[in-house]
Design a protein around this motif. Sequence first.
Motif, PDB file in Angstrom:
ATOM      1  N   ALA A 190       0.847  -1.190   0.000  1.00 25.76           N
ATOM      2  CA  ALA A 190       0.000   0.000   0.000  1.00 25.76           C
ATOM      3  C   ALA A 190       0.879   1.236   0.000  1.00 25.76           C
ATOM      4  N   SER A 191       0.530   2.227  -0.827  1.00 24.13           N
ATOM      5  CA  SER A 191       1.286   3.469  -0.892  1.00 24.13           C
ATOM      6  C   SER A 191       0.522   4.442  -1.782  1.00 24.13           C
ATOM      7  N   SER A 192       1.194   5.507  -2.233  1.00 30.41           N
ATOM      8  CA  SER A 192       0.661   6.388  -3.266  1.00 30.41           C
ATOM      9  C   SER A 192       1.337   6.039  -4.575  1.00 30.41           C
ATOM     10  N   TRP A 193       0.599   6.269  -5.725  1.00 31.41           N
ATOM     11  CA  TRP A 193       1.108   5.744  -7.006  1.00 31.41           C
ATOM     12  C   TRP A 193       0.920   6.721  -8.167  1.00 31.41           C
ATOM     13  N   ALA A 200      -3.399   0.094  -3.520  1.00 33.84           N
ATOM     14  CA  ALA A 200      -2.587  -1.096  -3.312  1.00 33.84           C
ATOM     15  C   ALA A 200      -2.039  -1.607  -4.628  1.00 33.84           C
ATOM     16  N   ALA A 201      -0.811  -2.106  -4.575  1.00 33.11           N
ATOM     17  CA  ALA A 201      -0.180  -2.744  -5.727  1.00 33.11           C
ATOM     18  C   ALA A 201       0.193  -4.168  -5.355  1.00 33.11           C
ATOM     19  N   THR A 227      -1.096   5.608   3.744  1.00 31.11           N
ATOM     20  CA  THR A 227      -1.769   4.348   3.464  1.00 31.11           C
ATOM     21  C   THR A 227      -1.297   3.259   4.421  1.00 31.11           C
ATOM     22  N   THR A 228      -2.169   2.301   4.653  1.00 30.82           N
ATOM     23  CA  THR A 228      -1.802   1.138   5.457  1.00 30.82           C
ATOM     24  C   THR A 228      -2.482  -0.089   4.888  1.00 30.82           C
ATOM     25  N   ILE A 229      -1.844  -1.230   5.020  1.00 35.34           N
ATOM     26  CA  ILE A 229      -2.475  -2.509   4.709  1.00 35.34           C
ATOM     27  C   ILE A 229      -2.271  -3.397   5.921  1.00 35.34           C
TER      28      ILE A 229
END
Length: 583
Positions: A190-193, A200-201, A227-229
Amino acid sequence: MRASSAPLLAVGLLPALLWPLPGRGQAGISDTILQLSGNQRVKIVWQRDTTPAGDNVFGGANVFRLLGYDTADDTIRVILNNLDDYTKPLLTHDGQRIVYSDRVERKVFVCNWDGSGVRQVANGFAGALWFDESTATEWVYFQEGGDGDNDALPLKRVNLDDGNQVELVWSASQTNAYWLSISADGARVASSWPWPQCGAAEPSYDGSGGGSLYIPDSGYYTTGCWTTITPDDNYRVGVFDSAHRNWQVWDWPPGTMRMLDLHAAPGINGWEIYHPKMSNNPRFLAMTGPYSNGTMGDNNIRAGGPQVEIYLGKLDTGFSQVTDWVRVTSNSQAEFFPDVWVDPGSSTQVRIDSFSANPAQIAQGAGSTLSWQTGNATAVSLDQGIGAVAAAGSLQVFPAADTTYTLTATGPGGPVSRQVTVSVVSFTLPLAINCGDGTPAVAGWGDEDVFRSGGEEYDFSGPVDLNGQPRPAPADVYLTCVHRDHSYSFPVPDGSYTVRLHFYDAPEASGRAMDYTIEGVRVLDDFSIVQAAGGGGRVVIKEFPVVVADGNGLQIVAEKDQGNDAFETATGVHASAVIKALR
């Protein structure tokens, strides 16, 4: 270091309570935290801004000390006292070490919990850690040369204990290591893209830097930050909203979004909060606040302030609300970037220690063994019509198609669940596999992706000399290959087989070699394709009789030959070590 008798505050929700706590050795903050954690030991690490303004919210200045708290001694301690930059400190899976980033120098460091053993890990910024239980490897996910902010640098990971083991994770789009989070199995990130689009990627981990990215029309992508997963098998993703007060949360697969209120902790009083981060236990998170230097309703994050403290929160089992809060610090200096570690081995709450399927991929008609271990469970069950099972055990299953099994453990603080999937591969023998990207496609030669792990794909331009080899593949098969360390797992039942490995290296190649092991037996040692074929640009085929008798399918492993200096220093094709077919 602050004296242990300094006043601390603990608060709870439902109903909300606020009271001063006495010092260490009495009913102090450790008792409050341990009550929340079910007597699981808790460690917290963060960096303290020593400036009067306390406005270095994003790190990147040599004005910080690295601090920590441990319920084992109920003391807030200075871990590293030198004024430096310790941005986004991360606790390792065992709680014994801390990885942090110096944004000023753009370097990643690690130290022990007591501050000893400081050493550099990588150049850049570290965003997350992930521990691979299967190999006992602690991976540091980082952007090489970056400072954590949004940029086009690829996301990589490095073995914390072997700096030479570096792998490319993602380069398909920009990302931000500030807000990186990894699922328990390492499969999703999870992050920014890039920022502000977060989600999520699913990296392919094949060396290409690609994979799947969950985009807006999938309902699993939104604007925000932090972001968090969740560190379990549920793949819940949270994106911190632009109001800096809530996580926008989705379950997996993507469905309806819900808001998880993070700013209702007593003492926040409706102001913004920041640095929300999930612990290694999906029931606990940390955050900082209140950000009250400014006007209510404005974005006051950059103003920081000495009133910013560390909070620990506990989530309900449905990940729908924070039921309890503890304020960890209470002083006149700003505290930023908290990370929390909850000891998985000291809990009185129900837990699932492990749940696996071996093999996870089978041929039709073959079986897979489910194995599990739980703790503090009053009841344990498996779905798919299986029902109640022992607290620890194993069971062989024979699914006819891809099947996901859910293990549920009931007990104090539960229920909790984990899932594994057994994939069923349908194929008939003989099996012909075209390695690499398989372009152009060759009739009768199938894709390798479902069978291969590791390695990198490479394309040759030819020409291809079939070299009088018996029953060669069509020439186009030899134009795509896999090299570097990799392995194949073919889910065939026990029995006798013939394995044919097809090799080809470029016409200009020389001196590259690898080792090959089939079913635990070294069949090729320091194998040079060019030498075996009598020159570059020529095909050579090796054939081996193989007996599979362990119920785990047919396994082929290709590795660098560590004694072959020519191979290890080569560039480009890297010895092709290319398994071209099994048939």
